[in-house]
Design an enzyme around this catalytic site. Structure first.
Site, PDB file in Angstrom:
ATOM      1  N   ASP A 114     -11.007   3.279   4.443  1.00 15.96           N
ATOM      2  CA  ASP A 114     -11.301   1.845   4.355  1.00 15.96           C
ATOM      3  C   ASP A 114     -12.814   1.596   4.352  1.00 15.96           C
ATOM      4  O   ASP A 114     -13.268   0.507   4.005  1.00 15.96           O
ATOM      5  CB  ASP A 114     -10.707   1.116   5.567  1.00 15.96           C
ATOM      6  CG  ASP A 114      -9.446   0.332   5.242  1.00 15.96           C
ATOM      7  OD1 ASP A 114      -9.318  -0.132   4.097  1.00 15.96           O
ATOM      8  OD2 ASP A 114      -8.607   0.167   6.145  1.00 15.96           O
ATOM      9  N   GLN A 126      -4.358  -1.450   9.734  1.00 13.46           N
ATOM     10  CA  GLN A 126      -4.339  -2.777   9.106  1.00 13.46           C
ATOM     11  C   GLN A 126      -4.962  -3.813  10.047  1.00 13.46           C
ATOM     12  O   GLN A 126      -4.613  -3.900  11.221  1.00 13.46           O
ATOM     13  CB  GLN A 126      -2.894  -3.167   8.743  1.00 13.46           C
ATOM     14  CG  GLN A 126      -2.760  -4.480   7.998  1.00 13.46           C
ATOM     15  CD  GLN A 126      -3.448  -4.492   6.630  1.00 13.46           C
ATOM     16  OE1 GLN A 126      -3.530  -3.484   5.958  1.00 13.46           O
ATOM     17  NE2 GLN A 126      -3.942  -5.636   6.229  1.00 13.46           N
ATOM     18  N   LYS A 179       0.835  -1.200   0.000  1.00 11.93           N
ATOM     19  CA  LYS A 179       0.000   0.000   0.000  1.00 11.93           C
ATOM     20  C   LYS A 179       0.869   1.249   0.000  1.00 11.93           C
ATOM     21  O   LYS A 179       0.592   2.218  -0.716  1.00 11.93           O
ATOM     22  CB  LYS A 179      -0.938  -0.004   1.219  1.00 11.93           C
ATOM     23  CG  LYS A 179      -2.082  -1.013   1.087  1.00 11.93           C
ATOM     24  CD  LYS A 179      -2.830  -1.207   2.401  1.00 11.93           C
ATOM     25  CE  LYS A 179      -3.832  -2.355   2.274  1.00 11.93           C
ATOM     26  NZ  LYS A 179      -4.512  -2.674   3.546  1.00 11.93           N
TER      27      LYS A 179
HETATM   28  N1  GUN Z   1      -7.012  -6.585   6.219  1.00 12.08           N
HETATM   29  C1  GUN Z   1      -7.406  -7.282   5.127  1.00 12.08           C
HETATM   30  N2  GUN Z   1      -7.942  -6.446   4.210  1.00 12.08           N
HETATM   31  C2  GUN Z   1      -7.891  -5.207   4.726  1.00 12.08           C
HETATM   32  C3  GUN Z   1      -8.291  -3.931   4.242  1.00 12.08           C
HETATM   33  O1  GUN Z   1      -8.825  -3.750   3.153  1.00 12.08           O
HETATM   34  N3  GUN Z   1      -8.055  -2.887   5.083  1.00 12.08           N
HETATM   35  C4  GUN Z   1      -7.485  -3.047   6.307  1.00 12.08           C
HETATM   36  N4  GUN Z   1      -7.308  -1.964   7.060  1.00 12.08           N
HETATM   37  N5  GUN Z   1      -7.112  -4.228   6.784  1.00 12.08           N
HETATM   38  C5  GUN Z   1      -7.305  -5.289   5.992  1.00 12.08           C
END
Ligand code: GUN
Length: 289
Positions: free
Chosen positions: A120, A97, A53
């Site tokens: 998110d 995350q 990311k």
């Molecule tokens: N863990 C798995 N997918 C995601 C996501 O799209 N965002 C976040 N913050 N954590 C994740």
């Protein structure tokens, strides 16, 4: 018959070019879009997602601000980092995350994120707005799946969509988005309590696998010509691979290839789209600020 592969990487790259020029435009107005990232602990998959990311942010011209925190951090001190990002004007989007370590109350952490920075789309406010079709940040993986289907030209109007998996992050919001009038699909949501999963999958025009179980969906569960979207990213041991493991989806790829009409590979399918939607939400947030 052999399925047409949906190249998520190529579609994502195309959208990232569009994002890059929006970022450049914002920068000329003195706005540098910024993403605040919080990673707790050292779960290898999470480390790898967060790294991907941040790399994508850099390539798009988005600033990223990162806290890598120890797994034994207290809830209070973690909330302190979230609140600091809420108040930091350089940060337009916040990403915590998931999953968080077991001793941390995940709901409390998500709820602490300022909704206007919730790129998110995980906060209760955002989820509520999504359900009511009010302006909001759509969650990245579901939005990425829809964008991929749209750009592939697969018809959703009147289609029977079967989703396998009921997570807050993917299955639940995706089911909700597919029933919007603008998309107009009929949805069946399957989960671990579903009896005879195959009989439901077999009826799907669009089948989305998001259960987190390696090769759960086999060729005999797929209708001839169906569009199969594999959201799963599972590490399976492979002594012949350099890292000792290999990534597989929730769909048995080689089997599905023979039956499906369209199929996303893992990796290179949904994954790059998820990150792209995160960039898009961050830029959107920056342009509102
Ligand atoms: N863990 C798995 N997918 C995601 C996501 O799209 N965002 C976040 N913050 N954590 C994740």
């Amino acid at each position: 018959m052999s399925a047409t592969l949906i190249d998520g990487k190529a579609v994502a790259e195309q959208i990232r070019e569009e994002i890059k020029s929006r970022v450049a435009q914002l920068r000329t107005q003195g706005v540098v879009p910024g993403l605040g990232v919080i990673l707790v602990g050292e779960d290898p998959a999470s480390v790898s997602y967060v790294t991907a990311k941040e790399k994508a942010c850099e390539e798009a011209g988005i600033a990223s601000f990162e806290h890598r925190l120890p797994a034994d951090i207290s809830l209070e001190s973690l909330l302190g980092y979230v609140r600091a990002f809420n108040e930091d004007p350089r940060v337009h989007g916040i990403l915590v995350q998931l999953p968080l370590p077991r001793h941390i109350d995940e709901k409390a952490v998500i709820a602490a994120i300022a909704p206007e920075k919730d790129v998110d789309g995980f906060t209760p406010v955002n989820v509520g707005r999504m359900l009511l079709e009010e302006p909001c940040f759509l969650p990245c993986t579901p939005n990425g799946v829809l964008e991929l289907i749209k750009r592939t030209g697969v018809k959703t109007d009147g289609a029977h969509v079967v989703i396998v998996g009921r997570s807050n992050i993917v299955g639940k919001p995706l089911a909700n988005l597919f029933i919007r009038k603008s998309i107009n699909s009929t949805v069946t949501l399957c989960h671990t309590g579903t009896h005879d999963l195959a009989s439901y999958c077999k009826r799907a025009d669009i089948l989305v696998a998001c259960a987190g179980k390696p090769r759960l969906i086999t060729a005999d569960m797929i209708k001839e010509g169906a569009c199969v979207i594999d959201v799963g990213v599972n590490r399976v041991a492979d002594p012949t691979a350099k890292k000792g493991y290999r990534l597989v989806g929730d769909v048995d790829f080689s089997g599905a290839l023979e039956v499906a009409g369209f199929l996303t590979p893992v990796p290179g399918g949904v994954g790059p789209m998820t990150i792209t939607m995160l960039l898009q939400n961050t830029v959107e947030s920056a342009s509102r600020a």
